[in-house]
Design an enzyme around this catalytic site. Structure first.
Site, PDB file in Angstrom:
ATOM      1  N   HIS A 234     -33.519   6.062  -7.846  1.00 20.33           N
ATOM      2  CA  HIS A 234     -33.838   4.889  -7.028  1.00 20.33           C
ATOM      3  C   HIS A 234     -32.543   4.148  -6.718  1.00 20.33           C
ATOM      4  CE1 HIS A 234     -35.390   0.914  -5.968  1.00 20.33           C
ATOM      5  NE2 HIS A 234     -36.552   1.501  -5.751  1.00 20.33           N
ATOM      6  N   CYS A 272     -35.479   4.423  -0.863  1.00 18.75           N
ATOM      7  CA  CYS A 272     -36.099   3.093  -0.837  1.00 18.75           C
ATOM      8  C   CYS A 272     -35.477   2.273   0.288  1.00 18.75           C
ATOM      9  CB  CYS A 272     -35.918   2.400  -2.181  1.00 18.75           C
ATOM     10  SG  CYS A 272     -36.632   0.746  -2.188  1.00 18.75           S
ATOM     11  N   HIS A 299     -39.958   4.979  -0.885  1.00 15.07           N
ATOM     12  CA  HIS A 299     -40.517   3.633  -1.004  1.00 15.07           C
ATOM     13  C   HIS A 299     -40.291   2.982   0.357  1.00 15.07           C
ATOM     14  CE1 HIS A 299     -39.728   3.059  -5.641  1.00 15.07           C
ATOM     15  NE2 HIS A 299     -40.613   4.000  -5.385  1.00 15.07           N
ATOM     16  N   ASP A 346     -44.001  -0.031  -0.557  1.00 14.04           N
ATOM     17  CA  ASP A 346     -43.326  -0.674  -1.682  1.00 14.04           C
ATOM     18  C   ASP A 346     -43.493  -2.180  -1.538  1.00 14.04           C
ATOM     19  OD1 ASP A 346     -41.818  -0.815  -3.962  1.00 14.04           O
ATOM     20  OD2 ASP A 346     -39.900  -0.783  -2.914  1.00 14.04           O
ATOM     21  N   HIS A 347     -43.954  -2.795  -2.546  1.00 18.10           N
ATOM     22  CA  HIS A 347     -44.205  -4.242  -2.560  1.00 18.10           C
ATOM     23  C   HIS A 347     -45.122  -4.623  -1.386  1.00 18.10           C
ATOM     24  CE1 HIS A 347     -40.094  -4.855  -4.746  1.00 18.10           C
ATOM     25  NE2 HIS A 347     -40.852  -3.915  -5.289  1.00 18.10           N
ATOM     26  N   TYR A 363     -46.612  -6.498  -6.348  1.00 18.52           N
ATOM     27  CA  TYR A 363     -47.587  -5.410  -6.471  1.00 18.52           C
ATOM     28  C   TYR A 363     -49.044  -5.880  -6.436  1.00 18.52           C
ATOM     29  CZ  TYR A 363     -43.708  -2.293  -7.202  1.00 18.52           C
ATOM     30  OH  TYR A 363     -42.563  -1.561  -7.008  1.00 18.52           O
TER      31      TYR A 363
HETATM   32  C1  DNO Z   1     -39.400  -2.153  -7.970  1.00 17.67           C
HETATM   33  C2  DNO Z   1     -39.312  -0.699  -8.196  1.00 17.67           C
HETATM   34  C3  DNO Z   1     -38.308  -0.377  -9.276  1.00 17.67           C
HETATM   35  C4  DNO Z   1     -38.265   1.117  -9.529  1.00 17.67           C
HETATM   36  C5  DNO Z   1     -37.235   1.556 -10.517  1.00 17.67           C
HETATM   37  C6  DNO Z   1     -37.134   3.040 -10.558  1.00 17.67           C
HETATM   38  O1  DNO Z   1     -40.300  -2.608  -7.358  1.00 17.67           O
HETATM   39  O2  DNO Z   1     -39.055  -0.038  -7.042  1.00 17.67           O
HETATM   40  O3  DNO Z   1     -38.685  -1.030 -10.446  1.00 17.67           O
HETATM   41  O4  DNO Z   1     -39.485   1.509 -10.027  1.00 17.67           O
HETATM   42  O5  DNO Z   1     -35.991   1.029 -10.220  1.00 17.67           O
HETATM   43  O6  DNO Z   1     -36.598   3.443 -11.749  1.00 17.67           O
END
Ligand code: DNO
Length: 387
Positions: A234, A272, A299, A346-347, A363
């Site tokens: 990530h 991401c 993500h 993501d989020h 989340y």
């Molecule tokens: C946050 C996530 C991170 C991710 C880690 C992967 O929202 O994208 O916490 O899970 O960095 O190891």
């Protein structure tokens, strides 16, 4: 073959249920055994149990996010070999359960960092926010890191001093808790631990951390190849050094370095868009074009930055990240694959009924449902018009 629509689920304690996720339309679950202490072996029975719960709901466990990399490995201290062996064993156990896509990060000490988890948007929804002056307030007046002032532009230091004067004890406590939080279900760290770690990483430096990552990857690649596992790193969130800690997964050059330094297929990337997009130096579409062959997980979220480099998490399709461009590229990459690439919204904003609930920052259900719906529509539009 479309992308695999996925959703992060924190496990049985997540206020968002598997049934909710089904209603949102995702079929792949992204989950981890958050209760297992960092560095301990993930036991077969525990993995099987989590898998059973997910499958009983009619879903599949698509991605393991994350198997955390212990600080002993990141800093390559005396316990490193022990934790590497644990990590390899966790990977073997995951593979034995058919789990073959693993996400991790190599950020020193802290996982993602924000300064405000409840930025109120003009429409009343709430978003996660990163503000340089708030970070400086934390760094200069709460952490009191030696030499911290030099890491900020003079205008930010001035702003931070002013802001600190106007902050109540409660404001400062909130900022302290937010920055030290990390992953909600995995607990937080103390100021003392952070200060000690900063000192350790100062000695490791940027090149040292790159070497430690390469060593970690080299130590697990044989197991990954034997077991058919792909690892996805990530990117740093945010993608620039903070609190004097080195960063090695913040740009196109960093990601290229990672995949070239240990040039083996299981050494992959979790793409991401929000993390990368928060850096003015990054163009996510261009980065995806450069590293797409090693992207095994995505993500998707958006950010909007201001002139100072502060950013908030904007609507999934609306922000500095060209989500159309990213999706177009992702769809093209996915067409070449045998297995669909999993992506998750993501989020998401805390909005509507979720405003009255206790949710994991970023989340909550409805904001992600909205994001997933928009992304799914975008993908279909691209598929239908281009292919
Ligand atoms: C946050 C996530 C991170 C991710 C880690 C992967 O929202 O994208 O916490 O899970 O960095 O190891």
């Amino acid at each position: 073959m479309t992308l695999l629509q996925s959703w992060r689920w924190y496990g049985p304690n997540d206020p968002v249920t598997l049934q909710d996720i089904k209603q949102a339309g995702a079929t792949g679950i992204v989950s981890a055994l958050h209760h297992v202490p960092h560095g301990a072996v993930w036991q077969l029975e525990e993995i099987q149990e989590r898998k059973r719960i997910i499958e009983e709901a009619g879903l599949t466990w698509a991605v393991v996010e994350s198997v955390p990399v212990h600080e002993a490995i990141k800093t390559r201290n005396a316990d490193c070999e022990l934790y590497l062996e644990n990590y390899r064993q966790s990977l073997r156990n995951l593979a034995a359960c058919g789990l073959k896509t693993v996400c991790y990060n190599f950020m020193p000490v802290l996982d993602w960092t924000r300064t405000n988890l409840e930025l109120e948007l003009e429409n009343g929804a709430k978003a996660l926010y990163f503000d340089w002056a708030d970070l400086a307030v934390f760094d200069l007046f709460i952490l009191k890191r030696a030499g911290a002032e030099q890491d900020y532009a003079p205008a930010i230091v001035a702003k931070a001093k002013e802001r600190h004067k106007q902050s109540s004890e409660t404001d400062l406590k909130r900022l302290h808790d937010i920055i030290l939080m990390g992953v909600p279900t995995e607990g937080s760290i103390t100021l003392e631990q952070l200060t000690d770690s900063i000192e350790i990483y100062k000695n490791i430096g940027h090149a040292g951390l790159q070497e430690n990552l390469a060593y970690f990857l080299e130590s697990i690649m044989d197991v990954c190849e034997e077991e058919g596992i792909v690892m996805t790193i990530h990117p740093d969130d945010p993608p620039f050094p903070i609190l004097g800690l080195p960063r090695i997964a913040s740009s196109k050059e960093d990601l290229l370095h990672i995949i070239q330094r240990v040039d083996r297929k299981p050494n992959g990337i979790c793409f991401c868009t929000g993390s990368l997009g928060a850096g003015g130096h990054n163009n996510p579409v261009e980065i995806l074009k450069a590293v797409g062959h090693r992207v095994y997980f995505a993500h998707l979220r958006n950010v909007r930055k201001d002139a100072e480099g502060n950013f908030f998490e904007s609507d999934h399709l609306d922000g500095d990240v060209d989500m159309y461009g990213v999706m177009r590229e992702l769809v093209a990459i996915n067409r070449e694959r045998e297995q669909p690439i999993p992506f998750r919204p993501d989020h998401g904003h805390q909005m509507l009924d979720d405003l009255h609930k206790v949710t994991n920052p970023g989340y909550s259900a409805i904001g992600r449902l909205k994001g997933l719906a928009e992304l799914r529509g975008l993908e279909m539009g691209i598929e239908r018009s281009l292919y």
